[in-house]
Design a protein around this motif. Structure first.
Motif, short mmCIF file in Angstrom:
data_model
loop_
_atom_site.label_atom_id
_atom_site.label_comp_id
_atom_site.label_asym_id
_atom_site.label_seq_id
_atom_site.Cartn_x
_atom_site.Cartn_y
_atom_site.Cartn_z
N UNK A 41 2.86 12.19 17.35
CA UNK A 41 3.46 13.33 16.67
C UNK A 41 2.62 14.58 16.96
N UNK A 42 3.26 15.60 17.52
CA UNK A 42 2.53 16.83 17.83
C UNK A 42 2.77 17.85 16.71
N UNK A 43 1.68 18.27 16.06
CA UNK A 43 1.77 19.28 15.01
C UNK A 43 1.12 20.55 15.52
N UNK A 44 1.70 21.68 15.15
CA UNK A 44 1.16 22.93 15.65
C UNK A 44 0.57 23.76 14.51
N UNK A 45 -0.71 24.17 14.69
CA UNK A 45 -1.38 25.01 13.69
C UNK A 45 -1.21 26.47 14.09
N UNK A 46 -1.18 27.39 13.11
CA UNK A 46 -0.91 28.79 13.42
C UNK A 46 -1.96 29.46 14.31
N UNK A 75 0.64 7.96 16.40
CA UNK A 75 -0.55 8.83 16.42
C UNK A 75 -0.20 10.28 16.15
N UNK A 76 -1.27 11.07 16.02
CA UNK A 76 -1.08 12.50 15.73
C UNK A 76 -1.95 13.32 16.65
N UNK A 77 -1.43 14.45 17.10
CA UNK A 77 -2.32 15.39 17.78
C UNK A 77 -2.00 16.79 17.26
N UNK A 78 -3.03 17.65 17.23
CA UNK A 78 -2.82 19.00 16.73
C UNK A 78 -2.99 19.99 17.88
N UNK A 79 -2.04 20.88 18.02
CA UNK A 79 -2.19 21.97 18.99
C UNK A 79 -2.11 23.28 18.22
N UNK A 80 -2.36 24.40 18.90
CA UNK A 80 -2.24 25.67 18.19
C UNK A 80 -1.12 26.50 18.82
#
Ligand code: ADP
Ligand code: MG
Length: 449
Positions: A41-46, A75-80
């Protein structure tokens, strides 16, 4: 597979209960579910800053929440947002002019907010600011390399990137790179792997053909001998060519453990400058600047009230301000004392988790039959040093407060002294059964209270 927004909504409802509300509003809620790719799961931070904050603080909780949601990816990954924007830009560029091969922007993720104009200067950071400014004006000359150190959240990354942002405008042809030490390590390891042990020329080309190299958080080089060796050669190459380097670390070069003596001596012979926690006046000025940037008109008294209560970490202070602005919008009224108090209440809960520094020190003193005044004072005999170091270790373990604040409590000691105490006891807990028993017994005493 469930719809990605449904998954994220389910996760949010779990996280809302598990994360204190300041953290939830400031860091979790603004995340945006982007896609699921290869079961991740790709989550995007501001922003990049928000991304590192989420990674540092909430990744385990996010993973746990993910596991609780049925049909969720594994799984999880964080992008901006910045990274996504840069990727898109590069793709477009590649499509329009496939032959051009300059340094891709994704490798240079400078946060445009981290500039000199938005950096508030006080006694605490003047040296670092002035030297950074001098570097931006004349790179590769007087202060080369520049080594900035200090406790977390005090503006090291901001100043370092301000150099890059400034030079990007004044000398657009300059080849520059900003990397975290983690990235440097990962790329180095990957380069060895792909080179099948023959050589890692592309890695070298990348890092040695620069006009400005910025490496953040170099304390993480500790215990990485082969990467340290590479840093040493990179250092020699760039220094020899008169190119500018800037390093940031949470401690002085001589306090980074397990570091190759050649690297240590290169760091130590840099222009070494520190950033200290800001005084009240500077903290207020920082809040004024941030409120102004957010176009929020907040009374001086309220900003001063926040600044009085969040003393040592600027990042935390920003978090409280964000919460204050959020509440003001939610309640549709101007920021007042009640709003500030509400935002600070969460901050304090997060800070103390109901156990106080005093309780930890009291229990430790009781266990060792030591006088509290001695333990928090200047004496250096073994009878007080051991309880002091153990108390420091436990405060660190139980509470989320900066080392500088702990140092202040123990008679104004340097944050590096606090760090040393923590690391020493941490090592002894594994190697010395007596220390281990003492630590466990005191922990039980604290938890029984
Ligand atoms: P560090 O790298 O030392 O952990 P950062 O550079 O990430 O700290 O700073 C944390 C936050 O505080 C950032 O958002 C940064 O913009 C802000 N900040 C730190 N120092 C200042 C300052 N002197 N003026 C304005 N903002 C600051
Ligand atoms: Mg930093």
């Amino acid at each position: 597979m469930e719809d990605i927004t449904v998954i994220w909504q389910d996760m949010l409802s779990i996280l809302e209960v598990e994360v204190h509300s300041l953290g939830f509003d400031v860091w979790i809620k603004p995340l945006r579910p982007v896609k699921v790719e290869d079961g991740i799961l790709v989550l995007c931070a501001p922003s990049d800053g928000a991304k590192s904050e989420v990674l540092a603080r909430y990744l385990p909780l996010l993973k746990r929440a993910l596991r609780e949601v049925e049909g969720a990816p594994s799984g999880i990954t964080i992008v901006s947002e910045d990274e996504i924007a840069q990727k898109t830009e590069e793709k477009q560029k590649e499509q329009s002019q496939p032959s051009e091969r300059t340094t891709p922007r994704s490798e240079n993720p400078l946060n445009p907010q981290y500039n000199f104009a938005d950096f508030v200067v006080g006694k605490c950071n003047r040296m670092a600011y002035e030297t950074a400014l001098a570097v931006a004006e004349n790179p590769g000359t007087l202060y080369n390399p520049l080594f900035i150190y200090g406790d977390v959240g005090l503006g090291k990354t901001h100043i370092m990137q301000a150099i890059g942002n400034d030079l990007r405008l004044s000398r657009p042809n300059m080849k520059m790179l900003y990397v975290s030490t983690d990235t440097f390590i990962n790329e180095f390891i990957a380069s060895i792997r792909t080179a099948n042990g023959i050589n890692n020329q592309s890695f070298r080309d990348k890092y040695r053909n620069l006009d400005l190299l910025m490496i953040d958080d170099v304390q993480f080089l500790s215990k990485k001998p082969s990467t340290q060796e590479e840093v040493f050669h990179t250092f020699e190459a760039l220094k020899g060519a008169g190119k500018q380097m800037v390093f940031a670390s949470d401690r002085r070069p001589q306090d980074i453990p397990d570091l190759d003596s050649r690297v240590r001596s290169r760091f130590a012979s840099s222009m070494v400058v520190d950033v200290q926690p800001p005084d009240l006046e500077t903290r207020i000025a920082i809040l004024q600047k941030k409120a102004q940037k957010a176009k929020k008109n907040i009374d001086f008294d309220e900003l001063a009230f926040i600044a009085e209560h969040v003393t040592s970490n600027i990042r935390e202070m920003e978090g409280v301000l964000t919460k204050v602005m959020f509440l003001s919008k939610l309640y549709e009224r101007k920021v007042d004392r009640a709003i500030c108090q509400e935002a600070l209440k969460d901050y304090r809960v997060q800070e103390c988790d109901e156990i106080t520094v005093d309780e930890i020190v009291d229990c430790t003193c009781k266990y060792f039959n030591a006088q509290k005044a001695d333990v928090v004072g200047k004496k250096k005999n073994k009878e007080v040093v051991v309880p002091r170091q153990i108390a420091i270790y436990l405060i660190n373990e139980f509470m989320n407060i900066p080392l500088t604040t702990i140092g202040e409590y123990f008679g104004g000691r340097e944050h590096t002294t606090v760090m040393h105490a923590r690391d020493k006891i941490s090592a002894m807990v594994s190697s010395d059964p007596k220390t281990k028993t003492a630590v466990n017994d005191i922990k039980a005493m604290i938890l029984r209270k």
